[in-house]
Design a protein around this motif. Structure first.
Motif, PDB file in Angstrom:
ATOM      1  N   ASN A  46       0.828  -1.210   0.000  1.00 26.14           N
ATOM      2  CA  ASN A  46       0.000   0.000   0.000  1.00 26.14           C
ATOM      3  C   ASN A  46       0.863   1.261   0.000  1.00 26.14           C
ATOM      4  O   ASN A  46       0.637   2.179   0.776  1.00 26.14           O
ATOM      5  CB  ASN A  46      -0.966  -0.006   1.184  1.00 26.14           C
ATOM      6  CG  ASN A  46      -1.958  -1.147   1.068  1.00 26.14           C
ATOM      7  OD1 ASN A  46      -2.429  -1.472  -0.018  1.00 26.14           O
ATOM      8  ND2 ASN A  46      -2.252  -1.775   2.186  1.00 26.14           N
ATOM      9  N   LEU A  47       1.847   1.280  -0.883  1.00 22.91           N
ATOM     10  CA  LEU A  47       2.764   2.411  -1.001  1.00 22.91           C
ATOM     11  C   LEU A  47       2.199   3.452  -1.955  1.00 22.91           C
ATOM     12  O   LEU A  47       1.532   3.118  -2.931  1.00 22.91           O
ATOM     13  CB  LEU A  47       4.127   1.937  -1.510  1.00 22.91           C
ATOM     14  CG  LEU A  47       4.823   0.873  -0.671  1.00 22.91           C
ATOM     15  CD1 LEU A  47       6.067   0.375  -1.384  1.00 22.91           C
ATOM     16  CD2 LEU A  47       5.167   1.416   0.697  1.00 22.91           C
ATOM     17  N   PHE A  48       2.499   4.702  -1.687  1.00 18.82           N
ATOM     18  CA  PHE A  48       2.113   5.805  -2.553  1.00 18.82           C
ATOM     19  C   PHE A  48       3.352   6.620  -2.875  1.00 18.82           C
ATOM     20  O   PHE A  48       4.190   6.858  -2.000  1.00 18.82           O
ATOM     21  CB  PHE A  48       1.088   6.719  -1.862  1.00 18.82           C
ATOM     22  CG  PHE A  48      -0.264   6.084  -1.689  1.00 18.82           C
ATOM     23  CD1 PHE A  48      -1.213   6.164  -2.697  1.00 18.82           C
ATOM     24  CD2 PHE A  48      -0.578   5.402  -0.527  1.00 18.82           C
ATOM     25  CE1 PHE A  48      -2.456   5.579  -2.538  1.00 18.82           C
ATOM     26  CE2 PHE A  48      -1.813   4.814  -0.353  1.00 18.82           C
ATOM     27  CZ  PHE A  48      -2.767   4.901  -1.365  1.00 18.82           C
ATOM     28  N   GLY A  49       3.460   7.065  -4.103  1.00 20.11           N
ATOM     29  CA  GLY A  49       4.557   7.947  -4.489  1.00 20.11           C
ATOM     30  C   GLY A  49       5.878   7.226  -4.657  1.00 20.11           C
ATOM     31  O   GLY A  49       5.996   6.030  -4.412  1.00 20.11           O
ATOM     32  N   PRO A  50       6.888   7.972  -5.074  1.00 22.93           N
ATOM     33  CA  PRO A  50       8.216   7.361  -5.269  1.00 22.93           C
ATOM     34  C   PRO A  50       8.857   6.974  -3.938  1.00 22.93           C
ATOM     35  O   PRO A  50       8.629   7.605  -2.911  1.00 22.93           O
ATOM     36  CB  PRO A  50       9.017   8.461  -5.969  1.00 22.93           C
ATOM     37  CG  PRO A  50       8.286   9.724  -5.712  1.00 22.93           C
ATOM     38  CD  PRO A  50       6.859   9.384  -5.442  1.00 22.93           C
ATOM     39  N   LYS A  51       9.665   5.941  -3.984  1.00 21.02           N
ATOM     40  CA  LYS A  51      10.355   5.435  -2.791  1.00 21.02           C
ATOM     41  C   LYS A  51      11.819   5.175  -3.126  1.00 21.02           C
ATOM     42  O   LYS A  51      12.176   4.898  -4.270  1.00 21.02           O
ATOM     43  CB  LYS A  51       9.744   4.115  -2.294  1.00 21.02           C
ATOM     44  CG  LYS A  51       8.281   4.181  -1.945  1.00 21.02           C
ATOM     45  CD  LYS A  51       8.044   4.982  -0.712  1.00 21.02           C
ATOM     46  CE  LYS A  51       6.564   5.035  -0.395  1.00 21.02           C
ATOM     47  NZ  LYS A  51       6.195   6.207   0.340  1.00 21.02           N
ATOM     48  N   LYS A  52      12.651   5.240  -2.092  1.00 18.50           N
ATOM     49  CA  LYS A  52      14.058   4.882  -2.227  1.00 18.50           C
ATOM     50  C   LYS A  52      14.273   3.606  -1.427  1.00 18.50           C
ATOM     51  O   LYS A  52      13.855   3.509  -0.274  1.00 18.50           O
ATOM     52  CB  LYS A  52      14.957   5.998  -1.708  1.00 18.50           C
ATOM     53  CG  LYS A  52      16.439   5.651  -1.791  1.00 18.50           C
ATOM     54  CD  LYS A  52      17.359   6.820  -1.512  1.00 18.50           C
ATOM     55  CE  LYS A  52      17.233   7.316  -0.105  1.00 18.50           C
ATOM     56  NZ  LYS A  52      18.248   8.320   0.239  1.00 18.50           N
ATOM     57  N   GLU A 113      21.567   2.944  -4.142  1.00 13.88           N
ATOM     58  CA  GLU A 113      20.354   3.659  -3.743  1.00 13.88           C
ATOM     59  C   GLU A 113      19.399   3.556  -4.919  1.00 13.88           C
ATOM     60  O   GLU A 113      19.615   4.169  -5.959  1.00 13.88           O
ATOM     61  CB  GLU A 113      20.660   5.114  -3.408  1.00 13.88           C
ATOM     62  CG  GLU A 113      21.374   5.282  -2.102  1.00 13.88           C
ATOM     63  CD  GLU A 113      21.466   6.738  -1.664  1.00 13.88           C
ATOM     64  OE1 GLU A 113      20.921   7.628  -2.346  1.00 13.88           O
ATOM     65  OE2 GLU A 113      22.084   6.969  -0.621  1.00 13.88           O
ATOM     66  N   ILE A 114      18.360   2.761  -4.747  1.00 13.55           N
ATOM     67  CA  ILE A 114      17.430   2.479  -5.822  1.00 13.55           C
ATOM     68  C   ILE A 114      16.172   3.316  -5.614  1.00 13.55           C
ATOM     69  O   ILE A 114      15.575   3.289  -4.540  1.00 13.55           O
ATOM     70  CB  ILE A 114      17.086   0.975  -5.846  1.00 13.55           C
ATOM     71  CG1 ILE A 114      18.361   0.179  -6.078  1.00 13.55           C
ATOM     72  CG2 ILE A 114      16.054   0.665  -6.896  1.00 13.55           C
ATOM     73  CD1 ILE A 114      18.563  -0.938  -5.149  1.00 13.55           C
TER      74      ILE A 114
END
Length: 162
Positions: A46-52, A113-114
Motif C-alpha cells: 500500500n505504497l504511494f509515491g516514489p520510494k528509495k 540507492e534504488i
C-alpha cells in the motif's frame, strides 16, 4: 577428498515487514564450488509515491561466515569467510520499471540507492524483492574445512522521497 555438505543461514530483515527470513543455500559437494539460494520478500505494501530502497549492513557481516574451531586455548576468535555475491530484482506491477542488479559484493550492495517511481500517482502499489545469494567455497589447496553453518546479515530499508 570426500564430499562436504554445507548449510548456510541468511538473515534478511525487511524494515517495512518487520520480519526475519532465513534462506538455505544448496549443498556444495566439492571444494571450490558455489552454492546459490533465492529469497523472495515483500518489502512494502500500500505504497504511494516514489520510494528509495537502500541496503544496509556491515560488509564484513554480509559475507557468509562462521566461527573457526579453536585449535589452541588462546581464546582468539577467528572467522571462516566465503566469497559472497548478491543479485536481485526490485519490482512491482505498480512501478515504472524494475531495478535489476547482478553479482554485487557486499560493499557494492550497500552503496546502491534504488529509486522506484509508481506508474500512477495516488494509486497504491506493492514492492517486492527477489534476492539471489551466491557463496563460493575455498579450493582444495586452501586447507580449510568449510563444512558447517554460515551466517550473513542484511537489512533493507524503504524511504519516502516526499
Amino acid at each position: 577428498m570426500g564430499k562436504k555438505s554445507f548449510l548456510f543461514l541468511f538473515l534478511l530483515i525487511p524494515i517495512m515487514c518487520f520480519s526475519q527470513q532465513e534462506l538455505k543455500l544448496t549443498n556444495v559437494n566439492a571444494p571450490g564450488g558455489k552454492s546459490e539460494g533465492v529469497i523472495r520478500a515483500l518489502i512494502g505494501q500500500n505504497l504511494f509515491g516514489p520510494k528509495k530502497v537502500k541496503f544496509f549492513g556491515i560488509p564484513d557481516e554480509m559475507v557468509f561466515q562462521r566461527n573457526e574451531k579453536q585449535k589452541s586455548g588462546r581464546g582468539l576468535i577467528s572467522y571462516d569467510k566465503l566469497s559472497t555475491l548478491y543479485s536481485g530484482k526490485i519490482y512491482s506491477s505498480g512501478i515504472v520499471e524494475p531495478y535489476i542488479f547482478e553479482n554485487k559484493t557486499p560493499e557494492e550492495l550497500v552503496s546502491l540507492e534504488i529509486i522506484v517511481f509508481p506508474k500512477m500517482q495516488g494509486v497504491p502499489y506493492f514492492l517486492y524483492l527477489d534476492l539471489k545469494v551466491q557463496a563460493m567455497t575455498k579450493t582444495i589447496g586452501s586447507l580449510s574445512d568449510d563444512a558447517g553453518v554460515y551466517a550473513s546479515k542484511l537489512k533493507v530499508k524503504l524511504f519516502n522521497l516526499n
